[in-house]
Enzyme design. Sequence first.
Site, PDB file in Angstrom:
ATOM      1  N   ASP A   1     -11.665   2.146   3.045  1.00 37.82           N
ATOM      2  CA  ASP A   1     -11.956   0.711   2.915  1.00 37.82           C
ATOM      3  C   ASP A   1     -13.450   0.491   2.662  1.00 37.82           C
ATOM      4  O   ASP A   1     -13.859  -0.589   2.236  1.00 37.82           O
ATOM      5  CB  ASP A   1     -11.562  -0.019   4.206  1.00 37.82           C
ATOM      6  CG  ASP A   1     -10.336  -0.888   4.027  1.00 37.82           C
ATOM      7  OD1 ASP A   1      -9.996  -1.183   2.865  1.00 37.82           O
ATOM      8  OD2 ASP A   1      -9.738  -1.283   5.038  1.00 37.82           O
TER       9      ASP A   1
ATOM     10  N   LYS B   1       0.840  -1.200   0.000  1.00 38.66           N
ATOM     11  CA  LYS B   1       0.000   0.000   0.000  1.00 38.66           C
ATOM     12  C   LYS B   1       0.877   1.253   0.000  1.00 38.66           C
ATOM     13  O   LYS B   1       0.621   2.204  -0.742  1.00 38.66           O
ATOM     14  CB  LYS B   1      -0.939  -0.013   1.220  1.00 38.66           C
ATOM     15  CG  LYS B   1      -2.082  -1.000   1.046  1.00 38.66           C
ATOM     16  CD  LYS B   1      -2.831  -1.291   2.333  1.00 38.66           C
ATOM     17  CE  LYS B   1      -3.805  -2.444   2.082  1.00 38.66           C
ATOM     18  NZ  LYS B   1      -4.438  -2.956   3.300  1.00 38.66           N
TER      19      LYS B   1
ATOM     20  N   GLN C   1      -5.587  -1.846   9.363  1.00 35.81           N
ATOM     21  CA  GLN C   1      -5.281  -3.152   8.756  1.00 35.81           C
ATOM     22  C   GLN C   1      -5.897  -4.272   9.604  1.00 35.81           C
ATOM     23  O   GLN C   1      -5.652  -4.355  10.809  1.00 35.81           O
ATOM     24  CB  GLN C   1      -3.758  -3.314   8.651  1.00 35.81           C
ATOM     25  CG  GLN C   1      -3.296  -4.566   7.948  1.00 35.81           C
ATOM     26  CD  GLN C   1      -3.697  -4.606   6.467  1.00 35.81           C
ATOM     27  OE1 GLN C   1      -3.571  -3.615   5.760  1.00 35.81           O
ATOM     28  NE2 GLN C   1      -4.190  -5.741   6.018  1.00 35.81           N
TER      29      GLN C   1
END
Length: 285
Positions: A121, A54, A98
């Site tokens: 997300d 990322k 995460q």
Amino acid sequence: MAAQILDGKVMSEKLRREIGERVLCLKREYGVVPGLAVILVGNDPASEIYVRNKEKGCLEAGMHSETVRMPAETQQEDLEREIDRLNRDPRIHGILVQLPLPEHLDEAAALARILPEKDVDGFHLLNAGKLMTGGEGVIPCTPRGALYMIQQTGVDLTGKEAVVIGRSNIVGKPMAMLLLRENCTVTLCHSRTKQLAEHTRRADILVAAVGRAGFVTADMVKPGAIVIDVGINRVDGKVRGDVDFDAVCGVASWITPVPGGVGKMTITMLLQNTLEAAERTARRG
Ligand code: NDP
């Protein structure tokens, strides 16, 4: 005839070039650099790899990237304090926690703490609700990438039978909602589904998000179907999808490989979501 390949690497490269160009425009027009912050709690090796990819994706696209590493024994209040800080930081347009978090932490509470407009997300309840009700929210990266790949076939999705195997909140359910939004007739299957193959054999579009290597076999696929393999399974040190690729290639019209398919698109869509969040902020002034 063998199925045509939906190549996630080629599609990602093209999209990332376009993202890079839009990042430059945003800098020129508004002086805004899109920023993504990733919070990583603990040191799960798989998560470490995802986070590094990322960071790399952000930097290559000309975005600002920040990784907050917190020890495995971090307490909920400390995690939420960090999220609050990033919520206030004007250089950060996207925040990602995460997953999975260590077991003692409350994942749902952490995700709910992220400002919905910074939830790149798309896991915040407000964004999930918008997807459900037809509003303009942030769409989770993996299903967004999978839909993009389906659209690249050029097939008109209206009225098509779509079957999704897997009902997780991060892949299966949002995938089903996206296909419904495209006017498909959607069936969502899971571990309690009876006669699974009878459902899958009706599918013009079949999405597998199960987490079992080679689970979808050729006899489960309708001739000419578009087959999207979301699965990432490690078998004997190799990455394999949920679909028996070689056999299904002989039945489907289009198929995504693993590796080099949907997985490649996920981080690209994360960059896209971050860019769009920054664009919305810049235009609001
Ligand atoms: P989950 O484990 O959360 O969900 C798996 C789903 O599969 C569940 O809904 C489960 O049903 C269903 N399932 C399990 N066994 C069967 C069965 N025998 N028949 C029918 N359905 C079954 O996984 P995720 O959704 O998080 O991930 C799915 C796969 O996608 C994994 O391989 C994961 O690694 C991969 N993945 C890939 C990403 C990418 O970037 N390409 C991103 C995210 C995930 P039930 O609900 O009844 O238990």
